[in-house]
Enzyme design. Structure first.
Site, mmCIF file in Angstrom:
data_model
loop_
_atom_site.group_PDB
_atom_site.id
_atom_site.type_symbol
_atom_site.label_atom_id
_atom_site.label_comp_id
_atom_site.label_asym_id
_atom_site.label_seq_id
_atom_site.Cartn_x
_atom_site.Cartn_y
_atom_site.Cartn_z
ATOM 1 N N PHE A 139 4.224 4.153 1.011
ATOM 2 C CA PHE A 139 5.111 3.678 -0.051
ATOM 3 C C PHE A 139 4.379 3.812 -1.378
ATOM 4 C CE2 PHE A 139 6.916 0.578 -2.968
ATOM 5 C CZ PHE A 139 8.255 0.927 -2.912
ATOM 6 N N ASP A 224 -3.914 4.818 -3.396
ATOM 7 C CA ASP A 224 -2.940 3.887 -3.943
ATOM 8 C C ASP A 224 -3.322 2.489 -3.442
ATOM 9 O OD1 ASP A 224 -0.799 2.190 -4.376
ATOM 10 O OD2 ASP A 224 0.732 3.662 -3.848
ATOM 11 N N LYS A 253 0.221 -4.655 -8.863
ATOM 12 C CA LYS A 253 0.597 -5.980 -8.378
ATOM 13 C C LYS A 253 -0.277 -7.174 -8.859
ATOM 14 C CE LYS A 253 3.580 -4.786 -4.568
ATOM 15 N NZ LYS A 253 3.645 -3.360 -4.225
HETATM 16 C C1 LIG Z 1 4.449 -2.177 -4.612
HETATM 17 C C2 LIG Z 1 3.830 -0.853 -4.410
HETATM 18 C C3 LIG Z 1 4.072 0.210 -5.299
HETATM 19 C C4 LIG Z 1 5.087 0.126 -6.411
HETATM 20 O O1 LIG Z 1 4.761 -0.831 -7.373
HETATM 21 P P1 LIG Z 1 5.872 -1.282 -8.442
HETATM 22 O O2 LIG Z 1 5.099 -2.180 -9.360
HETATM 23 O O3 LIG Z 1 6.953 -1.967 -7.690
HETATM 24 O O4 LIG Z 1 6.342 -0.053 -9.118
HETATM 25 C C5 LIG Z 1 3.362 1.378 -5.114
HETATM 26 N N1 LIG Z 1 2.491 1.517 -4.116
HETATM 27 C C6 LIG Z 1 2.237 0.527 -3.235
HETATM 28 C C7 LIG Z 1 1.230 0.721 -2.161
HETATM 29 C C8 LIG Z 1 2.917 -0.687 -3.340
HETATM 30 O O5 LIG Z 1 2.698 -1.671 -2.457
#
Ligand SMILES: *Cc1c(COP(=O)(O)O)cnc(C)c1O
Length: 401
Positions: A139, A224, A253
């Site tokens: 994701f 990520d 986050k």
């Molecule tokens: C939450 C998340 C995102 C997206 O972050 P947003 O602030 O909602 O755009 C991207 N990568 C990972 C691994 C995430 O958990």
């Protein structure tokens, strides 16, 4: 009609229908606890999906915001911003990175990373080397670019054509990754622990093998760490468990302790491909949010939060493993530190709903995985309180069968 019901009706009539929301209307938070508008209290083991790592309204984050709000809220990135500079210095000092680009969310941080790997490759190898390999069940966000990167067919449905140039491989399978590397590939992007995909930890040696593959083919490695960075796994950054440094890392986050922020960190030689005009963000790195992030990082690094994450992560894991031994529908516990997934052989959604009714907030990913991402400041007593709500739910389900 309760205050909650009234808000829910108004929200259902006026808010975009992008979320399936639980019937909870949030009024305030403190530490690991939330209160709804009718005064009911909830134990928050979702923590804004791994955002509130220091608990809700950490006093030092709140104080930093209050002070900065009265001093300077915003100014343009046409000028230099001291709190942004200090935050970049601190992030570099504690990571592999030399430079930081600031934005406002995880998706934006990944967009920055994807632009950077393309530019870096185009400068060296020409325009036809642009493919990024990502993992199935990954994701990376909700923009057109990041749904293109995300290895889940479902998030792209209805939004095609997406951005070309992504190739998906099973997470943890180095042979599949090796087969996916062609002349056109420029980078690999992975979550060291997949969050939304069901709390999947990279198998031992995998990240090391990916790093070696990248080095052999001059590919950039992007981690990520939007969800698992900032202490969530018990180390400041998840890659530190495997001692495998990426070339680029994205954070968001929890970085500012609650308020919205995103960051892309990179090694000097890679970061140098961004020149004035390559990329930008109006709000990225603004004084208000970077002041909050400085306070949040200071607490995270200097107040024993990582040690608590390791200790409480171990305790929660043990309690969940005991639950697996006692209930056939709970199969295994996965994760690291305080991102833990409880794999079920039944749908998780009904359990999440029942837990909420009894005052515990958790969620479910990948259909059958209960995800636990409480604040890293959670106490043993709070974990006991969570299990005291959770365990009876499993007993009821077993009895229903
Ligand atoms: C939450 C998340 C995102 C997206 O972050 P947003 O602030 O909602 O755009 C991207 N990568 C990972 C691994 C995430 O958990």
């Amino acid at each position: 009609m309760s205050f909650s019901q009234s808000w829910i009706e108004r929200g259902n009539a006026s808010i975009a229908t992008t979320y399936g929301r639980y019937p909870l209307v949030v009024a305030k938070g403190e530490g690991c606890w939330l209160w709804d508008v009718d005064g009911r209290r909830y134990l928050d083991f979702l923590a804004g999906v791994a955002v509130n790592n220091l608990g809700h309204c950490h006093p030092k984050v709140v104080a930093a915001l209050q002070q900065q709000a009265a001093t300077l809220l915003h100014c343009s990135n046409y000028y230099h911003i001291p709190s942004q500079i200090r935050l970049a210095e601190l992030l570099c000092q504690h990571s592999f990175a030399d430079r930081v680009f600031f934005c406002n969310s995880g998706a934006e941080a990944n967009e920055a990373a994807m632009k950077l790997v393309r530019k870096h490759s185009a400068e060296r190898y020409g325009d036809n080397r642009y493919i990024v390999i990502t993992a199935l069940a990954s994701f990376h966000g909700r923009t057109i670019g990041t749904i293109s990167a995300t290895g889940q067919e479902a998030v792209r449905k209805g939004f095609t054509p997406v951005v070309p140039g992504f190739r998906y491989v099973p997470f943890g399978d180095i042979a599949a990754m090796r087969d996916a590397v062609t002349e056109q590939v420029c980078a690999v992007m992975l979550e060291p622990v997949q969050g939304e995909g069901g709390v999947n930890v990279a198998p031992p040696g995998y990240l090391q093998a990916v790093r070696e593959l990248c080095d052999a083919h001059n590919l950039l490695l992007v981690f990520d760490e939007v969800q698992v960075g900032c202490g969530r796994t018990g180390k400041l950054f998840a890659y530190q468990h495997d001692a495998v440094a990426p070339d680029i890392m994205t954070l968001a986050k929890a970085l500012a302790g609650g308020p919205p922020i995103g960051a892309m960190l990179a090694r000097e030689e890679v970061a140098a491909s961004f020149t004035p005009g390559s990329h930008g963000s109006t709000f990225g790195g603004n004084p208000l949010i970077t002041s909050a992030a400085l306070a949040a990082l200071d607490v995270l690094i200097n107040e024993g939060v990582l040690d608590n994450c390791v200790a409480m992560g171990g305790y929660l894991r043990q309690r969940l493993e005991e639950l697996c031994q006692r209930h056939d529908c709970a199969i295994e516990v996965r994760g690291r530190g305080l991102i833990l997934g409880l794999q079920l052989n039944i749908e998780g959604a009904p359990l999440v709903k029942k837990a909420l009714e009894r005052g515990l907030l958790i969620n479910c990913t990948a259909g059958k995985v209960l995800r636990f991402v409480p604040p890293l400041t959670v106490s043993r007593a709070e974990i006991d309180a969570a299990l005291a709500i959770l365990e009876p739910l499993f007993e009821e389900i077993t009895a229903e069968e």
